[in-house]
Design an enzyme around this catalytic site. Structure first.
Site, PDB file in Angstrom:
ATOM      1  N   THR A   1       0.764  -1.306  -0.059  1.00  0.00           N
ATOM      2  CA  THR A   1      -0.012  -0.148  -0.132  1.00  0.00           C
ATOM      3  C   THR A   1       0.714   1.279  -0.020  1.00  0.00           C
ATOM      4  OG1 THR A   1      -1.746  -1.375   1.235  1.00  0.00           O
ATOM      5  CG2 THR A   1      -1.892   1.180   1.141  1.00  0.00           C
TER       6      THR A   1
ATOM      7  N   HIS B   1       4.046 -14.712   7.246  1.00  0.00           N
ATOM      8  CA  HIS B   1       5.355 -15.288   7.892  1.00  0.00           C
ATOM      9  C   HIS B   1       5.999 -16.660   7.267  1.00  0.00           C
ATOM     10  CE1 HIS B   1       8.332 -14.554  10.646  1.00  0.00           C
ATOM     11  NE2 HIS B   1       7.866 -14.408  11.650  1.00  0.00           N
TER      12      HIS B   1
END
Length: 224
Positions: A171, A192
Protein backbone atom coordinates in the site's frame (compact mmCIF):
# COMPACT_ATOMS: atom_id res chain seq x y z
CA UNK A 1 0.67 -18.76 -21.09
CA UNK A 2 1.69 -18.67 -17.43
CA UNK A 3 4.79 -20.71 -16.67
CA UNK A 4 4.33 -23.23 -13.87
CA UNK A 5 5.85 -22.47 -10.47
CA UNK A 6 9.04 -24.29 -9.51
CA UNK A 7 8.67 -26.57 -6.47
CA UNK A 8 11.24 -25.91 -3.77
CA UNK A 9 13.59 -28.63 -2.61
CA UNK A 10 12.19 -28.64 0.91
CA UNK A 11 14.78 -31.09 2.24
CA UNK A 12 17.62 -28.64 1.62
CA UNK A 13 15.66 -25.42 2.17
CA UNK A 14 17.04 -23.43 5.14
CA UNK A 15 13.58 -22.05 5.96
CA UNK A 16 11.76 -25.39 5.91
CA UNK A 17 11.00 -25.40 9.64
CA UNK A 18 10.03 -21.73 9.64
CA UNK A 19 7.72 -22.29 6.67
CA UNK A 20 5.99 -25.25 8.29
CA UNK A 21 5.63 -23.45 11.63
CA UNK A 22 4.03 -20.31 10.21
CA UNK A 23 1.90 -22.15 7.68
CA UNK A 24 0.37 -24.72 10.03
CA UNK A 25 1.28 -24.33 13.72
CA UNK A 26 0.99 -20.54 14.01
CA UNK A 27 -0.43 -19.20 10.74
CA UNK A 28 0.22 -15.48 10.62
CA UNK A 29 1.11 -12.52 8.47
CA UNK A 30 2.78 -9.28 9.54
CA UNK A 31 2.93 -5.72 8.30
CA UNK A 32 5.65 -3.10 8.17
CA UNK A 33 4.98 0.57 7.43
CA UNK A 34 7.90 2.82 6.56
CA UNK A 35 8.61 6.23 5.09
CA UNK A 36 10.99 5.94 2.15
CA UNK A 37 13.15 8.90 1.13
CA UNK A 38 11.76 9.86 -2.28
CA UNK A 39 13.36 13.25 -2.83
CA UNK A 40 15.47 12.26 -5.85
CA UNK A 41 12.66 10.11 -7.24
CA UNK A 42 10.11 12.94 -7.07
CA UNK A 43 12.54 15.32 -8.78
CA UNK A 44 13.24 12.82 -11.57
CA UNK A 45 9.53 12.25 -12.23
CA UNK A 46 8.90 16.01 -12.26
CA UNK A 47 11.26 16.19 -15.25
CA UNK A 48 9.79 13.13 -16.96
CA UNK A 49 6.61 12.52 -18.96
CA UNK A 50 6.28 9.12 -17.32
CA UNK A 51 3.74 8.45 -14.61
CA UNK A 52 4.79 8.45 -10.96
CA UNK A 53 2.36 5.71 -9.92
CA UNK A 54 3.67 3.34 -12.59
CA UNK A 55 7.25 4.12 -11.59
CA UNK A 56 6.40 3.22 -7.99
CA UNK A 57 4.76 -0.02 -9.13
CA UNK A 58 7.67 -0.96 -11.38
CA UNK A 59 10.19 -0.38 -8.59
CA UNK A 60 8.19 -2.64 -6.26
CA UNK A 61 7.85 -5.31 -8.95
CA UNK A 62 11.58 -5.17 -9.63
CA UNK A 63 12.57 -5.95 -6.05
CA UNK A 64 9.81 -8.57 -5.72
CA UNK A 65 11.16 -10.38 -8.76
CA UNK A 66 14.72 -10.42 -7.40
CA UNK A 67 13.86 -12.73 -4.52
CA UNK A 68 12.25 -16.17 -4.36
CA UNK A 69 10.57 -15.52 -1.01
CA UNK A 70 8.33 -12.84 -2.54
CA UNK A 71 7.27 -14.99 -5.49
CA UNK A 72 6.12 -17.98 -3.46
CA UNK A 73 2.90 -19.93 -3.85
CA UNK A 74 1.46 -23.20 -2.60
CA UNK A 75 0.87 -26.22 -4.79
CA UNK A 76 -2.29 -28.29 -4.39
CA UNK A 77 -0.58 -30.51 -1.81
CA UNK A 78 0.69 -27.46 0.17
CA UNK A 79 4.26 -27.83 -1.05
CA UNK A 80 5.97 -24.45 -1.46
CA UNK A 81 6.90 -23.33 -4.96
CA UNK A 82 8.24 -20.18 -6.64
CA UNK A 83 6.79 -18.45 -9.68
CA UNK A 84 9.36 -17.55 -12.39
CA UNK A 85 7.90 -14.03 -12.47
CA UNK A 86 5.27 -12.11 -10.51
CA UNK A 87 3.24 -9.40 -12.26
CA UNK A 88 1.78 -6.36 -10.48
CA UNK A 89 -1.96 -5.94 -10.02
CA UNK A 90 -2.84 -2.36 -9.10
CA UNK A 91 -5.78 -0.08 -8.44
CA UNK A 92 -7.18 2.58 -10.75
CA UNK A 93 -9.49 5.14 -9.11
CA UNK A 94 -12.74 6.31 -10.71
CA UNK A 95 -13.41 9.74 -9.12
CA UNK A 96 -16.89 10.04 -10.56
CA UNK A 97 -18.12 6.85 -8.87
CA UNK A 98 -15.62 6.99 -5.97
CA UNK A 99 -14.73 3.38 -6.65
CA UNK A 100 -11.64 1.67 -8.02
CA UNK A 101 -10.83 -1.04 -10.50
CA UNK A 102 -8.08 -3.64 -10.11
CA UNK A 103 -6.00 -4.14 -13.26
CA UNK A 104 -2.72 -5.88 -13.95
CA UNK A 105 0.20 -5.47 -16.35
CA UNK A 106 2.99 -7.89 -17.25
CA UNK A 107 6.23 -7.09 -15.47
CA UNK A 108 9.14 -6.14 -17.69
CA UNK A 109 12.64 -5.49 -16.27
CA UNK A 110 12.85 -2.51 -18.62
CA UNK A 111 10.84 0.33 -17.09
CA UNK A 112 10.18 1.99 -20.44
CA UNK A 113 8.71 -1.24 -21.84
CA UNK A 114 6.58 -1.76 -18.73
CA UNK A 115 5.35 1.84 -18.82
CA UNK A 116 4.41 1.56 -22.49
CA UNK A 117 2.04 -1.31 -21.67
CA UNK A 118 0.76 -0.14 -18.28
CA UNK A 119 0.09 3.55 -19.04
CA UNK A 120 -2.73 2.85 -21.52
CA UNK A 121 -4.39 0.68 -18.86
CA UNK A 122 -4.68 3.68 -16.53
CA UNK A 123 -6.41 5.69 -19.26
CA UNK A 124 -8.55 2.83 -20.52
CA UNK A 125 -9.92 1.90 -17.10
CA UNK A 126 -10.17 5.35 -15.50
CA UNK A 127 -13.97 5.15 -15.89
CA UNK A 128 -14.28 1.43 -15.22
CA UNK A 129 -17.41 0.28 -13.41
CA UNK A 130 -16.31 -3.33 -12.94
CA UNK A 131 -13.98 -4.38 -10.14
CA UNK A 132 -11.83 -6.41 -12.56
CA UNK A 133 -12.42 -4.96 -16.04
CA UNK A 134 -9.76 -7.27 -17.55
CA UNK A 135 -11.33 -10.34 -16.02
CA UNK A 136 -9.55 -12.58 -13.54
CA UNK A 137 -5.80 -11.90 -13.31
CA UNK A 138 -3.27 -14.69 -13.80
CA UNK A 139 -2.36 -16.57 -10.63
CA UNK A 140 1.16 -15.12 -10.57
CA UNK A 141 0.29 -11.57 -9.55
CA UNK A 142 0.82 -9.48 -6.42
CA UNK A 143 -1.28 -6.54 -5.25
CA UNK A 144 -0.41 -2.84 -5.06
CA UNK A 145 -2.89 -0.22 -3.91
CA UNK A 146 -2.50 3.52 -3.49
CA UNK A 147 -4.07 5.93 -1.00
CA UNK A 148 -2.75 9.19 -2.50
CA UNK A 149 -5.07 11.37 -0.38
CA UNK A 150 -3.39 10.69 2.96
CA UNK A 151 0.09 10.11 4.34
CA UNK A 152 0.24 7.31 6.90
CA UNK A 153 2.71 5.80 9.31
CA UNK A 154 0.82 2.57 9.93
CA UNK A 155 -1.37 0.31 7.82
CA UNK A 156 -2.60 -3.24 8.42
CA UNK A 157 -4.88 -5.46 6.38
CA UNK A 158 -7.14 -7.85 8.28
CA UNK A 159 -7.54 -10.67 5.76
CA UNK A 160 -9.87 -13.48 6.77
CA UNK A 161 -8.89 -17.03 5.84
CA UNK A 162 -5.87 -15.90 3.80
CA UNK A 163 -3.38 -18.45 5.14
CA UNK A 164 -2.61 -19.73 1.64
CA UNK A 165 -1.84 -16.27 0.23
CA UNK A 166 1.95 -16.00 0.18
CA UNK A 167 2.41 -13.08 -2.23
CA UNK A 168 3.19 -9.68 -0.66
CA UNK A 169 0.62 -6.87 -0.61
CA UNK A 170 1.77 -3.25 -0.87
CA UNK A 171 0.00 0.00 0.00
CA UNK A 172 1.38 3.39 -1.06
CA UNK A 173 0.42 6.69 0.57
CA UNK A 174 0.64 10.40 -0.11
CA UNK A 175 4.04 12.05 -0.18
CA UNK A 176 4.99 14.03 2.92
CA UNK A 177 7.73 16.52 3.71
CA UNK A 178 10.28 15.55 6.35
CA UNK A 179 12.82 18.31 6.81
CA UNK A 180 14.58 18.92 3.51
CA UNK A 181 13.27 15.87 1.71
CA UNK A 182 10.09 14.15 0.56
CA UNK A 183 9.08 10.73 1.85
CA UNK A 184 6.76 8.09 0.45
CA UNK A 185 4.68 6.01 2.90
CA UNK A 186 4.93 2.31 2.08
CA UNK A 187 3.19 -0.56 3.86
CA UNK A 188 4.14 -4.19 3.24
CA UNK A 189 1.91 -7.08 4.29
CA UNK A 190 3.57 -10.50 4.07
CA UNK A 191 2.85 -14.05 5.15
CA UNK A 192 5.39 -15.13 7.77
CA UNK A 193 5.65 -18.57 6.13
CA UNK A 194 7.10 -16.89 3.03
CA UNK A 195 9.46 -14.33 4.52
CA UNK A 196 10.92 -13.19 7.81
CA UNK A 197 11.71 -9.66 8.94
CA UNK A 198 15.19 -9.85 7.42
CA UNK A 199 13.78 -10.54 3.95
CA UNK A 200 11.18 -7.78 4.14
CA UNK A 201 13.76 -5.30 5.43
CA UNK A 202 16.02 -6.15 2.47
CA UNK A 203 13.14 -5.64 0.05
CA UNK A 204 12.42 -2.19 1.55
CA UNK A 205 16.12 -1.27 1.41
CA UNK A 206 16.35 -2.27 -2.26
CA UNK A 207 13.17 -0.36 -3.09
CA UNK A 208 14.67 2.67 -1.31
CA UNK A 209 17.86 2.31 -3.36
CA UNK A 210 15.89 2.39 -6.62
CA UNK A 211 14.19 5.61 -5.52
CA UNK A 212 17.49 7.12 -4.38
CA UNK A 213 19.04 6.56 -7.84
CA UNK A 214 16.14 7.03 -10.29
CA UNK A 215 18.33 7.11 -13.41
CA UNK A 216 16.09 4.35 -14.77
CA UNK A 217 13.07 6.70 -14.96
CA UNK A 218 14.10 8.04 -18.38
CA UNK A 219 16.42 5.24 -19.40
CA UNK A 220 15.97 1.88 -21.06
CA UNK A 221 19.04 0.56 -19.24
CA UNK A 222 17.29 -0.49 -16.03
CA UNK A 223 19.04 -1.93 -12.97
CA UNK A 224 18.61 -5.62 -12.24
Amino acid sequence: MTAAPRPLDVASWPRREHFEHYLTAVPCSYALSVEVDAGAFVAALARSPRKTYLAQIWALATVVNRHDEFRMTLLADDRPAVWPVLHPSFTVFNPRRETFAAVWAPYDPDFAAFHAVAAPLLAEHADATAFRPQGSPPPNTFDVSSIPWVSFTSNTLAIENAWRHLAPIFTLGRYARRGDTTVLPLAVQIHHAAADGFHTARLIQEFSALLADPSWVDSRATPL
